[in-house]
Design a protein around this motif. Structure first.
Motif, PDB file in Angstrom:
ATOM      1  N   ALA A 559       0.831  -1.204   0.000  1.00 12.85           N
ATOM      2  CA  ALA A 559       0.000   0.000   0.000  1.00 12.85           C
ATOM      3  C   ALA A 559       0.867   1.256   0.000  1.00 12.85           C
ATOM      4  CB  ALA A 559      -0.934   0.001   1.208  1.00 12.85           C
ATOM      5  N   GLU A 560       1.973   1.225   0.770  1.00 12.29           N
ATOM      6  CA  GLU A 560       2.831   2.396   0.837  1.00 12.29           C
ATOM      7  C   GLU A 560       3.666   2.560  -0.430  1.00 12.29           C
ATOM      8  OE1 GLU A 560       3.146   2.831   5.676  1.00 12.29           O
ATOM      9  OE2 GLU A 560       4.856   1.969   4.601  1.00 12.29           O
ATOM     10  N   LEU A 561       4.041   1.449  -1.038  1.00 21.31           N
ATOM     11  CA  LEU A 561       4.757   1.529  -2.313  1.00 21.31           C
ATOM     12  C   LEU A 561       3.901   2.221  -3.364  1.00 21.31           C
ATOM     13  CD1 LEU A 561       7.056   0.766  -4.290  1.00 21.31           C
ATOM     14  CD2 LEU A 561       5.954  -1.482  -4.544  1.00 21.31           C
ATOM     15  N   LEU A 562       2.612   1.877  -3.405  1.00 20.01           N
ATOM     16  CA  LEU A 562       1.725   2.469  -4.394  1.00 20.01           C
ATOM     17  C   LEU A 562       1.388   3.917  -4.051  1.00 20.01           C
ATOM     18  CD1 LEU A 562      -0.623  -0.588  -4.949  1.00 20.01           C
ATOM     19  CD2 LEU A 562       0.989   0.360  -6.611  1.00 20.01           C
ATOM     20  N   GLN A 563       1.195   4.197  -2.789  1.00 19.04           N
ATOM     21  CA  GLN A 563       0.811   5.546  -2.396  1.00 19.04           C
ATOM     22  C   GLN A 563       1.891   6.568  -2.744  1.00 19.04           C
ATOM     23  OE1 GLN A 563      -0.466   5.987   1.646  1.00 19.04           O
ATOM     24  NE2 GLN A 563      -0.852   8.168   1.446  1.00 19.04           N
ATOM     25  N   ALA A 564       3.154   6.176  -2.656  1.00 19.28           N
ATOM     26  CA  ALA A 564       4.256   7.112  -2.860  1.00 19.28           C
ATOM     27  C   ALA A 564       4.276   7.708  -4.259  1.00 19.28           C
ATOM     28  CB  ALA A 564       5.584   6.413  -2.573  1.00 19.28           C
ATOM     29  N   VAL A 566       5.943   6.869  -7.021  1.00 15.84           N
ATOM     30  CA  VAL A 566       7.288   7.031  -7.589  1.00 15.84           C
ATOM     31  C   VAL A 566       7.568   5.973  -8.659  1.00 15.84           C
ATOM     32  CG1 VAL A 566       8.175   8.078  -5.480  1.00 15.84           C
ATOM     33  CG2 VAL A 566       8.388   5.604  -5.798  1.00 15.84           C
ATOM     34  N   LEU A 567       6.592   5.133  -8.956  1.00 17.96           N
ATOM     35  CA  LEU A 567       6.783   4.068  -9.939  1.00 17.96           C
ATOM     36  C   LEU A 567       6.326   4.521 -11.318  1.00 17.96           C
ATOM     37  CD1 LEU A 567       5.347   1.033  -7.927  1.00 17.96           C
ATOM     38  CD2 LEU A 567       7.732   1.800  -8.039  1.00 17.96           C
ATOM     39  N   PRO A 568       7.008   4.114 -12.370  1.00 16.62           N
ATOM     40  CA  PRO A 568       6.476   4.333 -13.719  1.00 16.62           C
ATOM     41  C   PRO A 568       5.126   3.632 -13.845  1.00 16.62           C
ATOM     42  CG  PRO A 568       8.752   3.560 -13.797  1.00 16.62           C
ATOM     43  CD  PRO A 568       8.298   3.387 -12.387  1.00 16.62           C
ATOM     44  N   PRO A 569       4.225   4.148 -14.673  1.00 19.58           N
ATOM     45  CA  PRO A 569       2.883   3.557 -14.761  1.00 19.58           C
ATOM     46  C   PRO A 569       2.879   2.061 -15.031  1.00 19.58           C
ATOM     47  CG  PRO A 569       2.938   5.650 -15.903  1.00 19.58           C
ATOM     48  CD  PRO A 569       4.351   5.350 -15.515  1.00 19.58           C
ATOM     49  N   GLU A 570       3.786   1.576 -15.894  1.00 18.19           N
ATOM     50  CA  GLU A 570       3.741   0.143 -16.209  1.00 18.19           C
ATOM     51  C   GLU A 570       4.060  -0.715 -14.994  1.00 18.19           C
ATOM     52  OE1 GLU A 570       7.954   1.555 -17.199  1.00 18.19           O
ATOM     53  OE2 GLU A 570       5.882   2.316 -17.424  1.00 18.19           O
ATOM     54  N   ILE A 571       4.926  -0.225 -14.111  1.00 23.50           N
ATOM     55  CA  ILE A 571       5.250  -1.003 -12.904  1.00 23.50           C
ATOM     56  C   ILE A 571       4.138  -0.851 -11.871  1.00 23.50           C
ATOM     57  CG2 ILE A 571       6.874  -1.246 -10.995  1.00 23.50           C
ATOM     58  CD1 ILE A 571       9.121  -0.587 -12.863  1.00 23.50           C
ATOM     59  N   ALA A 572       3.551   0.334 -11.762  1.00 22.48           N
ATOM     60  CA  ALA A 572       2.427   0.510 -10.838  1.00 22.48           C
ATOM     61  C   ALA A 572       1.272  -0.402 -11.231  1.00 22.48           C
ATOM     62  CB  ALA A 572       1.989   1.971 -10.834  1.00 22.48           C
ATOM     63  N   HIS A 573       0.969  -0.491 -12.533  1.00 21.85           N
ATOM     64  CA  HIS A 573      -0.054  -1.430 -13.005  1.00 21.85           C
ATOM     65  C   HIS A 573       0.319  -2.859 -12.604  1.00 21.85           C
ATOM     66  CE1 HIS A 573      -2.856   0.967 -15.349  1.00 21.85           C
ATOM     67  NE2 HIS A 573      -1.858   1.585 -15.977  1.00 21.85           N
ATOM     68  N   LEU A 574       1.576  -3.216 -12.795  1.00 16.06           N
ATOM     69  CA  LEU A 574       2.026  -4.573 -12.486  1.00 16.06           C
ATOM     70  C   LEU A 574       1.826  -4.891 -11.016  1.00 16.06           C
ATOM     71  CD1 LEU A 574       5.202  -6.343 -13.775  1.00 16.06           C
ATOM     72  CD2 LEU A 574       4.753  -6.297 -11.330  1.00 16.06           C
ATOM     73  N   VAL A 575       2.134  -3.954 -10.117  1.00 19.68           N
ATOM     74  CA  VAL A 575       1.977  -4.194  -8.679  1.00 19.68           C
ATOM     75  C   VAL A 575       0.502  -4.406  -8.339  1.00 19.68           C
ATOM     76  CG1 VAL A 575       2.257  -3.198  -6.372  1.00 19.68           C
ATOM     77  CG2 VAL A 575       4.071  -2.942  -8.075  1.00 19.68           C
ATOM     78  N   ILE A 576      -0.368  -3.593  -8.911  1.00 24.76           N
ATOM     79  CA  ILE A 576      -1.801  -3.746  -8.642  1.00 24.76           C
ATOM     80  C   ILE A 576      -2.308  -5.089  -9.165  1.00 24.76           C
ATOM     81  CG2 ILE A 576      -4.078  -2.863  -9.281  1.00 24.76           C
ATOM     82  CD1 ILE A 576      -2.824  -0.044  -9.113  1.00 24.76           C
ATOM     83  N   ASP A 577      -1.907  -5.446 -10.377  1.00 25.45           N
ATOM     84  CA  ASP A 577      -2.310  -6.740 -10.936  1.00 25.45           C
ATOM     85  C   ASP A 577      -1.746  -7.897 -10.121  1.00 25.45           C
ATOM     86  OD1 ASP A 577      -3.623  -5.379 -12.950  1.00 25.45           O
ATOM     87  OD2 ASP A 577      -1.982  -5.589 -14.401  1.00 25.45           O
ATOM     88  N   GLN A 613      -5.583   5.229  -4.064  1.00 23.59           N
ATOM     89  CA  GLN A 613      -5.059   6.452  -4.677  1.00 23.59           C
ATOM     90  C   GLN A 613      -4.321   6.145  -5.981  1.00 23.59           C
ATOM     91  OE1 GLN A 613      -1.830   8.742  -2.680  1.00 23.59           O
ATOM     92  NE2 GLN A 613      -3.387  10.335  -2.460  1.00 23.59           N
ATOM     93  N   GLN A 614      -3.574   5.050  -5.991  1.00 23.05           N
ATOM     94  CA  GLN A 614      -2.856   4.697  -7.209  1.00 23.05           C
ATOM     95  C   GLN A 614      -3.821   4.200  -8.287  1.00 23.05           C
ATOM     96  OE1 GLN A 614      -0.355   5.208  -9.518  1.00 23.05           O
ATOM     97  NE2 GLN A 614       0.908   5.008  -7.678  1.00 23.05           N
ATOM     98  N   LEU A 615      -4.890   3.535  -7.915  1.00 22.25           N
ATOM     99  CA  LEU A 615      -5.908   3.159  -8.897  1.00 22.25           C
ATOM    100  C   LEU A 615      -6.435   4.394  -9.619  1.00 22.25           C
ATOM    101  CD1 LEU A 615      -7.989   0.547  -6.851  1.00 22.25           C
ATOM    102  CD2 LEU A 615      -6.525   0.041  -8.801  1.00 22.25           C
ATOM    103  N   LEU A 616      -6.665   5.450  -8.854  1.00 20.48           N
ATOM    104  CA  LEU A 616      -7.173   6.681  -9.454  1.00 20.48           C
ATOM    105  C   LEU A 616      -6.132   7.307 -10.375  1.00 20.48           C
ATOM    106  CD1 LEU A 616      -9.592   8.631  -9.448  1.00 20.48           C
ATOM    107  CD2 LEU A 616      -8.487   9.848  -7.561  1.00 20.48           C
TER     108      LEU A 616
END
Length: 785
Positions: A559-564, A566-577, A613-616
């Motif tokens: 949750a904190e990794l996503l909230q920050a 600081v990830l490129p969109p492709e990696i943020a998508h990967l973490v959520i998936d 927040q990262q989903l948004l």
């Protein structure tokens, strides 16, 4: 895992600004003194409510004013209206069914199957057709506190909500039948002792959002018990919460018996029964007090008023939980959650500061911030709390920067300049330690430390002194944000250059480590919560004793990794998936990642808002709405809205914690007004079904880094047109975007901004860029097919 379970395990292991209103007449009799008069309530015009069909209950004088009390007893939802010569006070009594639906739960999927599946089967099903159905999410599982089993609570039913005041240092729990620890309506109404009858009650809050418990217990066709309980806002007892109680047996629209009580059973001749008139005097002062306490907040209007009421109630509950409205408490009632050893918990501070800032409650935000930096932050930057959490230090720095941008209150931050600088320097020290590690070390260049406070209580806390990705991510966010405003606070660049340099270095190393650690051999691709893991978090938690692994509390790290952000969109998508596909979410919310069990699957009610927040940010709007709906209906009790730290999906009572209560206010605010990468987004996640109602959707005076902004949307379904009126901030963002999510099954055809044609953009081609003019009002029209 929840804190109570953790503490039991830990013991086994170690064994082998609020104002003070005036006293009411009853409190004055007991105490012998009366404070200055309380402000009168905000009244509506007398003609705004038609009292035809209402029952006249009482006539009385209060503070020199003649009042009459009226109530609509034709329905359990009927309003209580108090009338005087200057207008009226209307207090609605909307309720929600506590029992929930009798239809088969879990969309017909066997509980054991969905509990043990790695994929979030309920989320997959609810998201199959775009926006999730709010009703389907509501009914997908038994509501929290709807299937109470005494054996789970040492033979006693648990409390399900509580009441209190701003000035008192404690709260009073309320049980399913409406009793408190000092007063029992069952003594006058024995039928309330029937557990099955009480289980099928409805609950709500007086006035829609005020912290007064309203219960409706069915008693047959056209019959019910109407129960009201609230804390006396005039009582000055330091720790004791004095309470008003009213129980009415209603039959065919008539009050056949009414019993009023104050705090305790009668003790004649000295303590005799409370009068009905005194009860309504207490109601008037109660309403006036809470109207004043919530006067400073952005104004929201939504098609279903219960959503905006839920947000307002969260702030009222915070004032009840915090002694004096200021001193932090993680929970209420239970020692494991309300003890002083939890007061300095960083999440209580950050969630409160964030939510109050976003809703424009600057006075409360200032009080919370000043209190925490004064009382719970040491000169060296450490917090006066066991087990400091690394990521929360970074989030604190980020929120301090947001506080300055929203309020301009540089004086307060200068008062605490030394502690703020020490907090940032503490993270620099930890970074320097990591840079000294061999380059072959998996944690080289990554911040090491606890991500969860409870880690420090285990026999060997070093097991969790590790380079969790979330720790480094929030550290980067904190350094970057505080560095941007540090010249305003301290004058000159000073330490901000060093913080930016460390942030750049840490960001490079973090992304390098993450990319090297992604497992593309799994579907979906998998990323662990820290580098070098050989098992997935589900595998690690499946061990005989999952508390002995470094992946304990993975939910926080993700949750904190996503909230920050600081990830490129492709990696943020990967973490959520990764989370949704490998057992890390339940109903679209981050799971309480623990040992899988066929008996259930848990929702993490607090700290998970970073995931939403990262989903948004990624425009995963349908998933964002699922998170919002699921949090309200599956992490809150119905009607009384007690938010659980960790909530199951089988109807048990979750343990309340204040940070969980702040989640829905944050999500509602971001749905309507959100800033990202120097852009301002309006109406980014409005549910299509809400717009289809034709009712207004509005948020006014919402603070942003560029000044206050507002919006009002309404769809004319007959004309197939959306009308929007926007109030722009005083300063210029990089860009301003309005999203027009047309009703389901339709699509935008043409859009005009102030009468000029506009092009649509965004992933769904429903986003319009709004030209900036400082403080301007902009009119947008959109037609849809």
């Amino acid at each position: 895992m929840d804190r109570r379970r953790f503490l039991r395990q830990g013991m086994a292991a170690t064994a082998a600004v609020g104002f003070l209103p005036a006293l009411s007449s009853r409190a004055a009799d007991a105490r012998g003194t009366v404070s200055a008069p309380l402000a009168r309530p905000v009244l509506q015009p007398a003609a705004s409510v038609d009292l035809t069909g209402f029952t006249a209950l009482a006539s009385f004088q209060h503070r020199g004013v003649v009042w009459t009390a009226h109530e609509d007893l034709r329905t359990p939802q009927g309003a209580l209206v108090l009338v005087c010569a200057d207008g009226l006070l209307e207090l609605g009594k909307r309720t929600e069914d506590v029992w929930g639906s009798d239809t088969p739960p879990y969309l017909g999927i066997p509980l054991a199957k969905l509990a043990m599946a790695e994929a979030d089967l309920l989320a997959d099903a609810l998201l199959r057709d775009g926006d999730p159905s709010e009703q389907a999410v509501r009914d997908v599982a038994p509501p929290p506190a709807s299937r109470l089993d005494p054996k789970d609570h040492n033979g006693r039913l648990p409390w399900t909500t509580f009441v209190g005041t701003v000035q008192a240092n404690d709260t009073m729990q309320i049980y399913p039948d409406g009793r408190s620890r000092t007063y029992r309506a069952v003594q006058s109404f024995p039928a309330l002792a029937d557990a099955d009858t009480v289980a099928h009650r409805a609950e709500g809050l007086l006035g829609g959002w005020m912290p007064a418990v309203h219960k409706v217990v069915p008693a047959g066709e056209g019959r019910w018990y109407d129960v009201l309980v609230f804390a006396d806002v005039n009582a000055q007892d330091r720790f004791i919460v004095q309470t008003w109680h009213r129980t009415v047996l209603v039959e065919q629209g008539k009050a056949v018996r009414t019993v009023v009580g104050y705090s305790y059973p009668d003790f004649p001749p000295r303590r005799t029964g409370a009068s009905v008139e005194d009860f309504y005097r207490g109601v008037i002062d109660f309403a006036a007090s809470w109207q004043a306490q919530l006067a400073q907040a952005s104004i929201a209007q939504l098609p279903d008023a219960s959503w905006s009421d839920l947000a307002r109630f969260a702030f009222a509950r915070e004032l009840v939980v915090r002694p004096g409205g200021v001193y932090p408490k993680y929970g209420a009632v239970d020692r494991d959650y309300v003890g002083n050893e939890y007061d300095g918990f960083q999440d209580t501070f950050t969630s409160s500061l964030y939510a109050n800032l976003e809703w424009g409650r600057f006075d409360q935000a200032r009080a919370v911030l000043d209190n925490y930096l004064s009382e719970y932050t040491q000169a060296d930057g450490l917090v006066n709390m066991r087990g400091p959490e690394i990521g929360q230090f970074g989030l604190t720095l980020s929120l301090l920067a947001r506080y300055l941008r929203y309020t301009g209150d540089v004086a307060l931050l200068r008062n605490h300049q030394g502690k703020i600088e020490a907090t940032a320097a503490l993270l620099v020290e930890l970074h320097d330690v990591s840079l000294a590690l061999p380059r072959s070390d998996r944690g080289h260049g990554l911040i090491h430390g606890w991500s969860e406070s409870d880690a420090c209580l285990y026999p060997d806390p070093t097991l969790w002194w590790k380079p969790y990705f979330g720790n480094s991510a929030l550290t980067i966010r904190g350094w970057e944000d505080i560095a941007a405003v540090w010249p305003t606070i301290a004058g000159g660049q000073g330490a901000s250059r060093q913080w930016r340099q460390h942030a750049r270095q840490l960001r490079t190393r973090l992304l390098q480590s993450i990319r090297a650690d992604i497992r593309h051999d799994l579907r979906p691709p998998y990323l662990g919560p820290l580098p070098g893991t050989t098992e997935t978090f589900r595998q690690a938690m499946s061990q005989e004793d999952p508390s002995k692994g470094e992946q304990l509390w993975s939910h926080r790290a993700y949750a904190e990794l996503l909230q920050a952000d600081v990830l490129p969109p492709e990696i943020a998508h990967l973490v959520i998936d990764c989370l949704r596909g490998h057992g890390g979410t339940t109903l679209g919310i981050v799971s309480n990642i623990w040992k899988p069990s066929p008996e259930g699957r848990d929702i993490l009610g607090f700290i998970s808002y970073g995931h939403a927040q990262q989903l948004l940010r990624l425009d995963r709007i349908e998933e964002y709405l699922l998170f919002l709906y699921a949090h309200r209906y599956q992490a809150h009790t119905r009607g009384s809205w007690t938010a659980g730290e960790v909530a199951g999906i089988t109807g048990g009572m979750p343990l309340f914690c204040m940070p969980a209560q702040m989640t829905v206010p944050l999500l509602l605010r971001w749905m309507l007004v959100f800033d990202q990468d120097q852009d301002l987004y309006l109406a980014r996640a409005v549910p299509r079904d809400w717009l289809a109602t034709g009712k207004p959707i509005e948020l006014q005076e919402a603070p942003t880094p560029w000044g206050r902004a507002g919006l009002r949307l309404r769809a004319d379904t007959g004309q197939r047109r959306i009308d929007a009126e926007l109030t722009l901030p005083a300063m210029r963002p990089n860009a301003i975007w309005l999203t027009l999510r047309a009703p389901t099954g339709t699509q935008l055809r043409e859009v005009t901004v102030d009468g000029r044609p506009a092009k649509t953009a965004g992933p769904q081609h429903d986003r319009v860029q709004i030209p900036f003019a400082a403080g301007a009002t902009v009119v947008v029209q959109a037609h849809y097919d």
